[in-house]
Design a protein around this motif. Sequence first.
Motif, short mmCIF file in Angstrom:
data_model
loop_
_atom_site.label_atom_id
_atom_site.label_comp_id
_atom_site.label_asym_id
_atom_site.label_seq_id
_atom_site.Cartn_x
_atom_site.Cartn_y
_atom_site.Cartn_z
N ARG A 192 5.86 11.20 -4.46
CA ARG A 192 7.29 11.32 -4.21
C ARG A 192 7.79 10.10 -3.43
N PHE A 193 7.01 9.70 -2.40
CA PHE A 193 7.38 8.51 -1.63
C PHE A 193 7.44 7.29 -2.55
N MET A 194 6.39 7.14 -3.36
CA MET A 194 6.35 5.95 -4.22
C MET A 194 7.46 5.98 -5.26
N PHE A 241 14.42 2.72 -5.79
CA PHE A 241 15.30 1.85 -4.98
C PHE A 241 15.00 0.37 -5.29
N ALA A 242 13.69 0.06 -5.37
CA ALA A 242 13.31 -1.34 -5.60
C ALA A 242 13.78 -1.82 -6.98
N LYS A 243 13.76 -0.91 -7.98
CA LYS A 243 14.20 -1.34 -9.32
C LYS A 243 15.67 -1.77 -9.29
N LEU A 291 3.71 -8.34 0.29
CA LEU A 291 3.02 -7.53 1.30
C LEU A 291 3.77 -6.20 1.46
N GLY A 292 3.07 -5.11 1.31
CA GLY A 292 3.74 -3.80 1.30
C GLY A 292 4.54 -3.66 0.01
N GLY A 293 3.98 -4.20 -1.07
CA GLY A 293 4.72 -4.28 -2.35
C GLY A 293 4.73 -2.99 -3.13
N CYS A 294 4.06 -1.97 -2.60
CA CYS A 294 4.13 -0.59 -3.11
C CYS A 294 3.82 -0.51 -4.61
N THR A 295 4.79 -0.14 -5.45
CA THR A 295 4.51 0.12 -6.87
C THR A 295 4.51 -1.16 -7.71
N VAL A 336 0.23 -7.87 -5.47
CA VAL A 336 0.85 -6.81 -4.66
C VAL A 336 -0.21 -6.33 -3.68
N PHE A 337 0.12 -6.39 -2.39
CA PHE A 337 -0.84 -5.99 -1.35
C PHE A 337 -0.29 -4.75 -0.65
N ASP A 338 -1.05 -3.66 -0.71
CA ASP A 338 -0.57 -2.44 -0.04
C ASP A 338 -1.77 -1.59 0.36
N LEU A 339 -1.51 -0.53 1.09
CA LEU A 339 -2.59 0.34 1.58
C LEU A 339 -3.37 0.93 0.40
N PRO A 340 -4.67 1.17 0.59
CA PRO A 340 -5.48 1.70 -0.52
C PRO A 340 -4.89 2.97 -1.13
N ALA A 341 -4.36 3.86 -0.28
CA ALA A 341 -3.83 5.13 -0.80
C ALA A 341 -2.66 4.89 -1.76
N VAL A 342 -1.93 3.80 -1.55
CA VAL A 342 -0.79 3.48 -2.43
C VAL A 342 -1.29 2.78 -3.69
N VAL A 343 -2.18 1.82 -3.49
CA VAL A 343 -2.64 1.03 -4.65
C VAL A 343 -3.36 1.93 -5.67
N ALA A 380 -5.87 -3.85 -2.50
CA ALA A 380 -5.71 -2.79 -1.49
C ALA A 380 -6.16 -3.31 -0.13
N GLY A 381 -5.40 -3.01 0.90
CA GLY A 381 -5.78 -3.44 2.24
C GLY A 381 -4.71 -3.09 3.25
N ASP A 382 -5.05 -3.38 4.51
CA ASP A 382 -4.12 -3.11 5.60
C ASP A 382 -3.65 -4.47 6.10
N PHE A 383 -2.34 -4.74 6.00
CA PHE A 383 -1.89 -6.09 6.36
C PHE A 383 -1.96 -6.38 7.86
N LEU A 384 -2.25 -5.36 8.66
CA LEU A 384 -2.40 -5.60 10.10
C LEU A 384 -3.85 -5.90 10.46
N GLU A 385 -4.77 -5.60 9.56
CA GLU A 385 -6.18 -5.74 9.89
C GLU A 385 -6.96 -6.61 8.94
N LEU A 421 8.26 -10.07 2.03
CA LEU A 421 8.31 -8.89 2.92
C LEU A 421 9.62 -8.17 2.60
N ALA A 422 9.54 -7.18 1.74
CA ALA A 422 10.76 -6.47 1.34
C ALA A 422 10.75 -5.08 1.98
N ARG A 423 11.70 -4.83 2.83
CA ARG A 423 11.86 -3.53 3.51
C ARG A 423 10.57 -3.11 4.23
N VAL A 424 9.94 -4.08 4.87
CA VAL A 424 8.70 -3.78 5.59
C VAL A 424 8.92 -3.96 7.10
N LEU A 425 9.56 -5.07 7.49
CA LEU A 425 9.62 -5.38 8.93
C LEU A 425 10.45 -4.37 9.73
C1 LIG Z 1 9.52 0.92 2.90
S1 LIG Z 1 8.20 0.59 1.84
C2 LIG Z 1 8.81 -0.82 0.99
C3 LIG Z 1 8.16 -0.99 -0.34
C4 LIG Z 1 8.60 -2.20 -1.14
N1 LIG Z 1 8.32 -3.44 -0.46
C5 LIG Z 1 10.05 -2.09 -1.50
O1 LIG Z 1 10.83 -2.98 -1.15
O2 LIG Z 1 10.43 -1.15 -2.18
C6 LIG Z 1 6.97 -0.08 2.90
C7 LIG Z 1 5.66 -0.38 2.18
O3 LIG Z 1 4.77 -0.99 3.12
C8 LIG Z 1 3.48 -0.42 2.94
N2 LIG Z 1 2.71 -0.55 4.20
C9 LIG Z 1 3.00 0.02 5.38
N3 LIG Z 1 2.07 -0.31 6.29
C10 LIG Z 1 1.19 -1.10 5.66
C11 LIG Z 1 0.00 -1.77 6.09
N4 LIG Z 1 -0.44 -1.66 7.34
N5 LIG Z 1 -0.67 -2.50 5.19
C12 LIG Z 1 -0.23 -2.61 3.90
N6 LIG Z 1 0.89 -2.02 3.46
C13 LIG Z 1 1.58 -1.27 4.34
C14 LIG Z 1 3.78 1.03 2.59
O4 LIG Z 1 2.68 1.65 1.96
C15 LIG Z 1 4.97 0.88 1.67
O5 LIG Z 1 4.58 0.69 0.35
#
Ligand SMILES: C[S@@+](CC[C@H](N)C(=O)[O-])C[C@H]1O[C@@H](n2cnc3c(N)ncnc32)[C@H](O)[C@@H]1O
Length: 665
Positions: free
Chosen positions: A477-479, A485-487, A508-512, A530-537, A556-561, A572-576
């Motif tokens: 549902r989140f994705m 929205f991204a489309k 980064l955080g590129g989701c779908t 596209v780099f995002d958390l494993p659960a999303v990828v 798949a990965g964590d952009f903080l680690e 960085l789209a809707r991430v910061l």
């Molecule tokens: C608000 S969504 C934005 C998605 C996309 N960039 C967009 O514009 O539609 C934030 C995204 O950042 C990802 N995200 C959050 N924390 C993250 C992390 N630590 N490492 C990688 N991805 C992360 C989330 O899984 C989510 O897909």
Amino acid sequence: MVLNPVISKLAGKLVVLASASPRRQEILRNAGLRFEVVPSWFKETLDKGLFKAPHEYAVETAKQKALEVARRMPFKHLKTPDIVIGADTIVAVNNMILEKPVDKQDAYRMLSSLSGKEHSVFTGVAIVLCHDKDNQEVDYQMMAFYEETKVKFADLSEDMLWEYINSGEPMDKAGGYGIQALGGMLVEYVHGDFLNVVGFPLNHFCKQLDFIYNHSSSFAVEKKGSAHPLPNGSLGTSILDQHGLQKSYEAEKHRSPDSSSPKLTQHIQNTSTNSPAHKVKRTSYESGVGSRSRVSNSSKHNDGESCRITPLNRRQETEQSGTENQPQTQDLKRICELMDGFKASKALFTASRFCVFDLLHNKPGLDAAQVAEEIKASVKGTECLLEACVSLGLLKIKDKAHPKSLFENTELATSFLRSEAPFSLHGYIQHCSETLWPLYSHLESAVKEGVSQHQRVKRQKELCQDSVCSSQELKLRFMNGMHSFAKITASAVATAFDLSRFKTACDLGGCTGAMAYELVKAHPGMSVTVFDLPAVVEMREHFLDHNADNKVSFVAGDFLEDELPKADLYILARVLHDLTDEKLHILLSKIAQTASPGCGLLLSEIFLDEDRGGPSRGLLQALSLSEGKQRSASEYKLLLERHGFITAHIRHTGHLLDVMLSVKA
Ligand SMILES: C[S@@+](CC[C@H](N)C(=O)[O-])C[C@H]1O[C@@H](n2cnc3c(N)ncnc32)[C@H](O)[C@@H]1O
């Protein structure tokens, strides 16, 4: 901004676009205009035989569309707009008018009549200025003009024609083609304003605004309540040069049915029965609107309407007795609008949840009982929901003469609310309804505690044993929400700047991958990770776009680690806005360590005004009290500079997101 001094004159005014066309909305938003969309209910059924030339038909339709909305809003929306803009685009070939095709055969007929020939695209535009008067009447002034652009089509083979028709693109477009998309491939040349062919002659519109605001003493454009006294009757006539460009202006002061424009009066009377054409007393709207025949055929509808406006009428009586004044009426309306906002949202969420817009797309013209049966709901509840959607401009009545109300989608619903529409917001609406709505219903606690209410909502759901959704369903549902929205936003972000020098990008955080697919479409030399958390990828297969598979990859990965992929451009789209200052600095320093000098950073967010006075969308989003915060463009710029990224360009797109391009020093 120097580029749009005229557009900026409209800042702070309630500007309404009486058109659901996404293309018109995009043109005006890109020009920096802030406006509301209230699609007109005026049907494009004027008798074409009454008009000497095709452009006259387009202008008249534009006028009727704008006037219908200007007259409806004080009653149905409880607010009077300052300006209503109506537009109608037609294609004319051999003096024959082509509008939108009704089916594939019609599209074939239109497109084959254009093959190998030059045709004209006319857009008629009407600008209606509305003036609230002390005695509860609204005065209207109108300026109308048109623009002509010549377009020549190449010779189209049968195969080409049918391939284009089968793409589905022709169906909602005048003349059966869209020059801004696939239809562009059919065109040999364009003489004149390109945007006019897309649907709105922006340049001519700005000139007309300039005329109204800077050069005309005939238009009452000062603040409401301090309008110039207006003379009776027509203020001017239209003078057209032989190229069809309106050199002078057509301005009509709509005060009485014997207005100097007989044709206009005739059409107004066709649609609005017996009320004076352009001077509307608020309390008498019921007897004067175009939908009168339906109102009198449907007593339920009539009752509903009366109920809704009765409190306002009482208030108006008080005002007319002189104890209150005009600004207070406006204030009251504004407050009502804010109080009722949640009802409108919830009506939209519910109709969307029941897939009403999909149903009425597949079966237009169902009545309330038929819809109720399909969505397995009560007839009474469904009827209320459908009527509320009509009042919000999401549905319309198919055949007003029919004794029952038969419902169908408006253009707005067709474009954005169907789940299969290319720019469907269905997924995002469900995200708003299921995820954000519960959060905002705990706003009081959020404000007291200063933290997001995610945990409280979760606990509450567990307590009510309401958590029937699996974590997979929640993730999807989140994705879906992010994807829809991204489309909608990705194309404006991907094309905001020339990115052709960047060959590799990492979202980064590129989701779908919605943004990644748009980027490779807009920049054919680019490939995107596209780099995002494993659960999303791991859920990406639900959203794959097989046309661009080889250019888009997922990591798949964590952009903080984790280590970040190497790229020429980071996105960085809707991430910061979701990150704490601490996490934001960790992320930016990791990007800075990985990026070489000259690398780009494309940031896309809602940029708050520098005085933090708007836009509301950003400030209301901040109320969800996620870990992060909303920032202005200069705040983001400073943050990026601290990590060695120098901002090259900022674009307030006027669309849903703003964009900034920075380069590693
Ligand atoms: C608000 S969504 C934005 C998605 C996309 N960039 C967009 O514009 O539609 C934030 C995204 O950042 C990802 N995200 C959050 N924390 C993250 C992390 N630590 N490492 C990688 N991805 C992360 C989330 O899984 C989510 O897909």
